[in-house]
Design a protein around this motif. Structure first.
Motif, PDB file in Angstrom:
ATOM      1  N   ASN A 141     -10.328  -2.809   7.441  1.00  0.00           N
ATOM      2  CA  ASN A 141      -9.041  -2.779   6.747  1.00  0.00           C
ATOM      3  C   ASN A 141      -7.859  -3.024   7.686  1.00  0.00           C
ATOM      4  OD1 ASN A 141     -10.403  -2.153   4.354  1.00  0.00           O
ATOM      5  ND2 ASN A 141     -10.320   0.044   4.779  1.00  0.00           N
ATOM      6  N   TYR A 144       0.826  -1.202   0.000  1.00  0.00           N
ATOM      7  CA  TYR A 144       0.000   0.000   0.000  1.00  0.00           C
ATOM      8  C   TYR A 144       0.870   1.267   0.000  1.00  0.00           C
ATOM      9  CZ  TYR A 144      -2.974  -3.762   1.698  1.00  0.00           C
ATOM     10  OH  TYR A 144      -3.617  -4.967   1.828  1.00  0.00           O
ATOM     11  N   THR A 161      -2.220  -2.919   8.577  1.00  0.00           N
ATOM     12  CA  THR A 161      -3.179  -2.532   7.548  1.00  0.00           C
ATOM     13  C   THR A 161      -3.373  -3.691   6.571  1.00  0.00           C
ATOM     14  OG1 THR A 161      -2.391  -0.258   7.716  1.00  0.00           O
ATOM     15  CG2 THR A 161      -3.702  -0.835   5.766  1.00  0.00           C
ATOM     16  N   GLN A 166      -0.518   4.599   4.313  1.00  0.00           N
ATOM     17  CA  GLN A 166      -1.394   3.507   4.779  1.00  0.00           C
ATOM     18  C   GLN A 166      -0.603   2.385   5.460  1.00  0.00           C
ATOM     19  OE1 GLN A 166      -3.299   2.720   0.897  1.00  0.00           O
ATOM     20  NE2 GLN A 166      -5.247   3.316   1.842  1.00  0.00           N
ATOM     21  N   LEU A 182      -6.175  -4.232   3.315  1.00  0.00           N
ATOM     22  CA  LEU A 182      -7.391  -3.834   2.605  1.00  0.00           C
ATOM     23  C   LEU A 182      -8.212  -5.033   2.142  1.00  0.00           C
ATOM     24  CD1 LEU A 182      -5.996  -0.837   0.488  1.00  0.00           C
ATOM     25  CD2 LEU A 182      -6.961  -0.837   2.803  1.00  0.00           C
TER      26      LEU A 182
END
Length: 582
Positions: A572, A496, A521, A500, A523
């Motif tokens: 996420n 990412y 993190t 992020q 997604l």
């Protein structure tokens, strides 16, 4: 412990193979027995057809003999006086020789009997026939009606003959008698011939016993074939006592019609009765005469009733029974061969399994040793890095003091505040790491923090009261566990943008266990819920990854009786939570 697990697995495999072998053995046994039974039925059917053909031929041959006896009777009538009193025994003896007969007897009817009145053989004279059933009935019919109507024997004009049978007047011989009466004489003419002079040669060449002998030669699995009279079987040979006190056998009522009966068993009587009365095939699997055999009893219907097979009352049989005995050794040899082959296969498979397990365990140990060495090297590097940072701070301490003094002397208050704040933050960060309480973990967090700076990852660590770590997990295992979790998190967030990329590790001590949580993190968090993340070789990452990181973590956790699970509590974001008892 793992070695014992592998040995247990091998033993279970061997046990399963043994169970499979046993099941296969008995399945094969049943299959071979069924095959042998079908083969016996097929042979029995062939024997049945052949017997009927042979018996039919023998009956036809006997009919020719019957016609010969009738012709001899007519010739005898022309040669003798119609009055029995005017016929001598010597005349009958002379006629017997000329007509190639064993003998000729004349039967005379009295008020209450029919007797053998004149004969070429002195042994024949004086016998009464009223006890000869059903022969006596036939004699009376011939005297009264000049024909016989009983439903067995051969019927010709003014003539009747029965089958070959033992003679009442000579119990050692088998003979066939013809009886002729046309009403022109006061006696019945009875010429007779021996079995040996006529039928014996035919039976030796084409008879049922010959057929049975030939069938046994051609079928090695068959041990015996018996043709059984079901009506007299079990009663022994049918005999009567003659007027002279001799024991007379009855060939036509013999319980064993043809073949031999050496494999005698107490259940035979019930099996023959069942096969005859129910008209069904009966099997018997037993040990007889010290030999394992299968016996088959098959009933055979008689379409054309004959005089050569009678029941205990002298009536023609409706059915006889064929008994076949097959040697079970043919099945046992096949089973033994199959058992040896499968035992060899099991032995080979077990040996190969042991070799493969040994190679696998050796390779696994080498791999584990390699991972341990790598972890040790990383551990030393991280410890050395931590010490180097501390030494660097101490080395730079004089320079920091001089800088602070210069900024103060010059009156640059804002620059001084900024410099000391930056210096204080660095010292506090290092002190927080040192305060973790476990040098190995402190070194790991320091190293991962530096790695995070390079990778542009926001890395945060929160450790609270983990002073009991030394009572549970080894430091080496703890660094392997946390290191793999953090590396796994770094691999994910690098997919990412920099803003992020976030990784957070938290640790705390609770009652009876300590807990570690590594969040990062992700997604695609929802996609991971039903994936085999902890399975060796599985990876959801792109590129070249071994898929061993989380598997190693799970192995370490299970080693210490702990647990690990995946939690998705925030959008996420994924969190791996490890709980290890102490």
């Amino acid at each position: 412990m793992r070695r014992n697990a592998w040995l247990l697995a091998i033993l279970l495999i061997a046990l399963l193979l043994g169970v499979n072998n046993t099941i296969y053995y008995f399945t094969t046994k049943d299959s071979l027995e069924d095959s042998l039974e079908h083969e016996m039925e097929s042979v029995a059917k062939q024997i049945e057809i052949s017997i009927e053909l042979s018996r039919g031929g023998a009956e036809k041959y006997q009919e020719q003999i019957g016609r010969e006896l009738r012709a001899v009777s007519i010739a005898t009538q022309f040669a003798l006086s119609p009055d029995v009193e005017k016929v001598s025994n010597s005349q009958l003896a002379e006629l017997s020789k000329k007509l190639d007969m064993v003998g000729i007897t004349l039967l005379k009817r009295t008020k209450d009997n029919i007797i053998l009145y004149k004969s070429s053989s002195p042994k024949q004279l004086g016998y009464k026939t009223n006890t000869w059933k059903p022969w006596y009935q036939a004699f009376n019919q011939l005297f009264d009606e000049h024909k016989v109507t009983i439903d067995w024997g051969q019927h010709l004009t003014n003539f009747w003959t029965g089958p070959f049978e033992f003679a009442t007047t000579d119990t050692s011989s088998i003979q066939k008698w013809g009886y002729y009466y046309d009403g022109t004489t006061n006696y019945m003419i009875d010429p007779y011939i021996s079995y040996d002079s006529r039928q014996h040669a035919y039976d030796d060449a084409t008879g049922v016993d010959k057929l049975i002998s030939q069938t046994l030669k051609e079928n090695k699995s068959l041990s015996e074939i018996t043709i059984i009279n079901p009506e007299t079987f079990g009663d022994g040979e049918r005999t009567t006592i003659t007027d002279n006190g001799e024991v007379l056998q009855h060939m036509t009522q013999n319980p064993i019609i043809n073949g031999t009966y050496k494999y005698e068993d107490p259940d035979d009587l019930a099996n023959v009765k069942l096969a005859n009365e129910k008209n069904i095939k009966v099997y018997q699997n037993d040990v007889i005469n010290g030999k394992h055999v299968i016996k088959l009893f098959i009933p055979v219907d008689i379409t054309n009733k004959v005089a050569s097979m009678l029941d205990e009352n002298g009536e023609p049989l409706n059915r006889y029974v064929i008994s076949l005995v097959s040697d079970y050794a043919t099945i046992q040899r096949t089973l033994d061969k199959q058992f040896v082959n499968i035992a060899i296969i099991i032995g080979v498979v077990t040996a190969i399994s042991l070799i493969l397990v040994y190679l696998f365990v050796t390779a696994y140990r080498k791999s584990q040793d390699k991972l341990v060495r790598k972890a040790q090297e990383t551990y030393l590097d991280e410890i050395n890095g931590l010490f180097q940072s501390i030494r660097s701070q101490r080395h730079d301490f004089a320079n920091h003091v001089q800088t602070i003094h210069a900024l103060a002397k010059l009156g640059k208050t804002d620059e001084l505040k900024s410099y000391t704040a930056e210096l204080t933050g660095e010292i506090r960060e290092l002190n927080d790491i040192i305060d973790i309480g476990n040098p190995a973990i402190a070194a790991l967090i320091r190293a991962k923090g530096l790695q995070a700076e390079v990778l542009k990852v926001a890395f945060k660590a929160d450790f609270k009261d983990i002073n009991k770590l030394e009572l549970g997990m080894k430091s080496l295992d703890m660094t392997r566990l946390l290191g793999n979790l953090i590396d796994n998190a770094f691999d994910e967030v690098l997919n990412y943008a920099e803003d992020q990329r976030s990784v957070h590790i938290a640790a705390c001590q609770k009652t009876g266990y300590y807990e570690f949580a590594v969040s990062n993190t992700c997604l695609r968090a929802a996609e991971l819920e039903n994936k085999p993340l902890f399975q060796a070789g599985y990876t959801s990452k792109k590129g070249s990854h071994s898929g061993l990181g989380l598997h190693i973590v799970k192995s370490i956790v299970e080693k210490y009786k702990g647990g690990i699970n995946l939690a998705i509590n925030e959008p996420n974001t994924v969190t791996f939570i490890v709980k290890v008892p102490y």
